[in-house]
Design a protein around this motif. Sequence first.
Motif, PDB file in Angstrom:
ATOM      1  N   LYS A   1       0.859  -1.195   0.015  1.00 45.75           N
ATOM      2  CA  LYS A   1       0.085   0.074   0.073  1.00 45.75           C
ATOM      3  C   LYS A   1       0.769   1.274   0.065  1.00 45.75           C
ATOM      4  O   LYS A   1       1.688   1.419   0.629  1.00 45.75           O
ATOM      5  CB  LYS A   1      -0.911   0.116   1.102  1.00 45.75           C
ATOM      6  N   GLN A   2       0.585   2.021  -0.815  1.00 51.95           N
ATOM      7  CA  GLN A   2       1.120   3.455  -0.817  1.00 51.95           C
ATOM      8  C   GLN A   2       0.161   4.798  -0.088  1.00 51.95           C
ATOM      9  O   GLN A   2      -0.946   4.548  -0.160  1.00 51.95           O
ATOM     10  CB  GLN A   2       1.391   3.913  -2.299  1.00 51.95           C
ATOM     11  N   GLY A   3       0.969   5.300   0.517  1.00 46.35           N
ATOM     12  CA  GLY A   3       0.108   6.507   1.400  1.00 46.35           C
ATOM     13  C   GLY A   3      -0.311   7.544   0.276  1.00 46.35           C
ATOM     14  O   GLY A   3       0.162   7.656  -0.664  1.00 46.35           O
ATOM     15  N   LYS A   4      -1.337   8.266   0.826  1.00 45.06           N
ATOM     16  CA  LYS A   4      -1.897   9.581   0.085  1.00 45.06           C
ATOM     17  C   LYS A   4      -1.057  10.717   0.529  1.00 45.06           C
ATOM     18  O   LYS A   4      -1.140  11.171   1.456  1.00 45.06           O
ATOM     19  CB  LYS A   4      -3.452   9.640   0.570  1.00 45.06           C
ATOM     20  N   PHE A   5      -0.331  11.138  -0.663  1.00 42.55           N
ATOM     21  CA  PHE A   5       0.336  12.344  -0.247  1.00 42.55           C
ATOM     22  C   PHE A   5       0.014  13.549  -1.070  1.00 42.55           C
ATOM     23  O   PHE A   5      -0.671  13.212  -2.354  1.00 42.55           O
ATOM     24  CB  PHE A   5       1.940  12.128  -0.945  1.00 42.55           C
ATOM     25  N   GLU A   6      -0.194  14.385  -0.456  1.00 42.64           N
ATOM     26  CA  GLU A   6      -0.602  15.936  -1.486  1.00 42.64           C
ATOM     27  C   GLU A   6       0.024  17.073  -1.076  1.00 42.64           C
ATOM     28  O   GLU A   6       0.707  17.170  -0.047  1.00 42.64           O
ATOM     29  CB  GLU A   6      -2.172  16.067  -0.660  1.00 42.64           C
ATOM     30  N   ILE A   7       0.164  18.042  -1.930  1.00 44.99           N
ATOM     31  CA  ILE A   7       0.823  19.260  -1.708  1.00 44.99           C
ATOM     32  C   ILE A   7      -0.526  20.380  -1.852  1.00 44.99           C
ATOM     33  O   ILE A   7      -1.013  20.333  -2.859  1.00 44.99           O
ATOM     34  CB  ILE A   7       1.580  19.590  -2.778  1.00 44.99           C
ATOM     35  N   ARG A   8      -0.486  21.378  -0.965  1.00 44.34           N
ATOM     36  CA  ARG A   8      -1.291  22.121  -1.143  1.00 44.34           C
ATOM     37  C   ARG A   8      -0.668  23.727  -0.986  1.00 44.34           C
ATOM     38  O   ARG A   8       0.455  23.701  -0.365  1.00 44.34           O
ATOM     39  CB  ARG A   8      -2.333  22.145   0.213  1.00 44.34           C
ATOM     40  N   ILE A   9      -1.284  24.824  -1.035  1.00 44.23           N
ATOM     41  CA  ILE A   9      -0.824  26.120  -1.078  1.00 44.23           C
ATOM     42  C   ILE A   9      -1.697  26.955  -0.052  1.00 44.23           C
ATOM     43  O   ILE A   9      -2.913  26.793  -0.195  1.00 44.23           O
ATOM     44  CB  ILE A   9      -0.862  26.822  -2.378  1.00 44.23           C
ATOM     45  N   GLN A  10      -0.778  27.418   0.675  1.00 48.10           N
ATOM     46  CA  GLN A  10      -1.553  28.390   1.648  1.00 48.10           C
ATOM     47  C   GLN A  10      -2.302  29.624   1.123  1.00 48.10           C
ATOM     48  O   GLN A  10      -1.663  30.310   0.280  1.00 48.10           O
ATOM     49  CB  GLN A  10      -0.607  28.937   2.665  1.00 48.10           C
ATOM     50  N   THR A  11      -3.525  29.900   1.248  1.00 50.20           N
ATOM     51  CA  THR A  11      -4.278  30.944   0.617  1.00 50.20           C
ATOM     52  C   THR A  11      -4.264  32.094   1.574  1.00 50.20           C
ATOM     53  O   THR A  11      -3.628  33.409   1.332  1.00 50.20           O
ATOM     54  CB  THR A  11      -5.701  30.752   0.214  1.00 50.20           C
ATOM     55  N   SER A  12      -4.679  32.022   2.848  1.00 47.83           N
ATOM     56  CA  SER A  12      -4.801  32.896   3.869  1.00 47.83           C
ATOM     57  C   SER A  12      -5.012  32.368   5.148  1.00 47.83           C
ATOM     58  O   SER A  12      -5.646  31.398   5.442  1.00 47.83           O
ATOM     59  CB  SER A  12      -5.719  34.135   3.656  1.00 47.83           C
ATOM     60  N   GLY A  13      -4.171  32.751   6.237  1.00 42.97           N
ATOM     61  CA  GLY A  13      -4.507  32.409   7.668  1.00 42.97           C
ATOM     62  C   GLY A  13      -4.215  30.840   7.241  1.00 42.97           C
ATOM     63  O   GLY A  13      -3.247  30.405   6.937  1.00 42.97           O
ATOM     64  N   ASN A  14      -5.149  30.236   8.122  1.00 43.74           N
ATOM     65  CA  ASN A  14      -5.174  28.626   7.994  1.00 43.74           C
ATOM     66  C   ASN A  14      -5.606  27.894   7.011  1.00 43.74           C
ATOM     67  O   ASN A  14      -5.696  26.723   6.798  1.00 43.74           O
ATOM     68  CB  ASN A  14      -5.761  27.965   9.248  1.00 43.74           C
ATOM     69  N   GLU A  15      -6.131  28.815   5.962  1.00 45.70           N
ATOM     70  CA  GLU A  15      -6.850  28.274   5.009  1.00 45.70           C
ATOM     71  C   GLU A  15      -5.753  27.816   3.701  1.00 45.70           C
ATOM     72  O   GLU A  15      -4.599  28.201   3.511  1.00 45.70           O
ATOM     73  CB  GLU A  15      -7.743  29.181   4.208  1.00 45.70           C
ATOM     74  N   SER A  16      -6.211  26.668   3.066  1.00 49.95           N
ATOM     75  CA  SER A  16      -5.121  26.332   1.985  1.00 49.95           C
ATOM     76  C   SER A  16      -5.949  25.666   0.863  1.00 49.95           C
ATOM     77  O   SER A  16      -7.066  25.093   1.088  1.00 49.95           O
ATOM     78  CB  SER A  16      -4.129  25.125   2.504  1.00 49.95           C
ATOM     79  N   GLU A  17      -5.410  25.503  -0.295  1.00 49.55           N
ATOM     80  CA  GLU A  17      -5.973  24.803  -1.379  1.00 49.55           C
ATOM     81  C   GLU A  17      -5.156  23.603  -2.008  1.00 49.55           C
ATOM     82  O   GLU A  17      -4.002  23.684  -2.050  1.00 49.55           O
ATOM     83  CB  GLU A  17      -6.338  25.719  -2.729  1.00 49.55           C
TER      84      GLU A  17
END
Length: 489
Positions: free
Chosen positions: A184-200
Motif C-alpha cells: 500500500k502507498q500512502g496518500k500524499f498531497e501538496i497544498r498552497i496556503q491561501t490566507s491564514g490557516n486556509e489552503s487549497e
Amino acid sequence: MNAKEIKRIVADWRVAALLILVVLSVVAIYPHFDDKGNFTTNLQYGLDLQNGAWLQMEFKAEVVGFTTDQPISEFVSNLSKTMDTDVIIVDTANPTHLEIRKYYSRADLEKIFESAGGKVTSYQQGVSKETGELVKKILENKLNSLGTKDTKINIMTGMGNVAQYVRVELAGVDMNQAKALVGKQGKFEIRIQTSGNESEHVLYGDSISSVGNPEKDLQRGGSWGVPFTLNEAGATALQQAAIKYGLTTNPEDHYLIMILDNKTVFNAPMVADAAAKLRSSPNRQWSATTGSGNAGENAAQTLNIHLRAGALPVETTIVGSGAVPAEQGAKNKMVSVIAGILALITVGIVIYYRYREPSIVLPMVLINASEVIILLGFISAIKFQIDLPTIAGLVAVVGTGIDQMVVITDEILHEGRVPSPNLYLKRLGRALMIIIIAAATVIIAMVPLMLFPLTTLQGFALITILGVLVGVIVTRPAYGKIIMEILSK
C-alpha cells in the motif's frame, strides 16, 4: 539455615544484585490479568508464537562496477535517459559502481554501457546498502503509521554491501493483510496556503515522478534538501496554483504544505527566485529545504520517505512467504513453556544424581531460573519479539549455566572436602577464570550470527550472548557466595 544466616547471604552485594535484577525483571515482564480476565504479560511474541505472516522480497535492481572515459555526471545522465530509470552513483568519493533501479540482465547492460561509452566490470543483483536502509525506513514508517507495531524488517546484505532481499515479519496479520500493508502507498498531497490557516489543493503524490536522496547545498549555507521531480501535469498544476493564489509575487505569505495521510510533514515558503520563475514557465525540478546541521539532515531523511508516500525506490517481487495460524502459534507457545519447565526439572534430577545433596541442587535450579527471568525481563524492556530461536537460546542458557555451576562446585569440592576460607576463595577464583574464558569463546562464536543477515538466528545469538554475560557478571559470583555458605555447614 536459620534467619541470621539467610540474612547474611542476602546482605552480600553479589546476592543482593541478583535479587534486585530479578525483581526489576518481574516488573518489566509485568504478569497480570487483563480486563477480560486473561493472564498476560508485557512480553512480545513473534510469528512462531502467535498468528502472523512473513514476506521475503527481492530487489529488481542491480549494482554494477563500470569504467568510462567520459565525465561521470554526463555518463550517468545519458544512462538514466536511455534506460528510463534512476541511476545512482554508489560512492561519490570514488565513483566505480552504479545502482540501476530497474532490472536488466548483465548481457543487456553490457550493450547499453558500450553504446554510452562505458564498460561493465562487475554485476550484482540488488541495491546499495544506503538504498537498503532507505527501504527499511520507508517500510517501518509506513507500517508504524498504520498501527502495525509488532513488525521486524531486515535487509539481507551479501558480498560488497549489496542488499538483495528484504524480509518483513508481521505478527498478528494474515497473508492477505501482509501483502496489502507492504504494497500500500500512502496518500500524499501538496497544498498552497491561501490566507491564514486556509489552503487549497495543488497535486497528489502521483504527480511526483522521482525523488532523489537528501543532499547538502553548500551554496545556501550547507542547508539540507530533498530533490524531487514533477511530471508535466504536476508542474503545470503547481504553476497555475502559484499564480492564482499570489505565491509568485508574495511567497512568504503563501507557504507550500505537504501532507501525508492527513498529517502535515512539510510547511515552508518557496524560495523567492523559484517563485518568480513560475510566472513565465512551469518547473519540474524542485528541492524541499529542511535546514542545516544534524537536525536538517534528519528532517531531510524523514521528508524523503514522506515524498515517496510509502513507495519503495525500487521495484520488488515476492520470492518467499509464509504464515502461522493462530492455533499453531498458541500450540508452539504452550510447548515452549513445557520445554522450559522440563529442562529445569531434568537439570535438577541430573545434578541430584551427581551430588546426592538437595542443598546443592536447589540453589543451582533457582539460580538457573533467575537467569531465565532476568533475560525475559531484558527482552520485555527492549520490546524484542520472542520466537522459537529465542526460546532455543533460553534453553541453551539453562544448559551452559548448569555446566558453569558444576565447574564451580567441583573446583570447590576438590578431593571431596570443603576447603578453608582462603583456599575456597582461590578455588572459586580459578573456577570463575575458567568460566570467563569459556564465556568469551561462546560470545566470539555468536557475534557473527548477530551481525550477519541470518534473521532466524539473531534471536538465538542475542539470548546466548546475554545469558553468558548475565552469568559471568551476576549469577556465578552470587552462586559462589551461596554455595560457600551451604558447603561450610
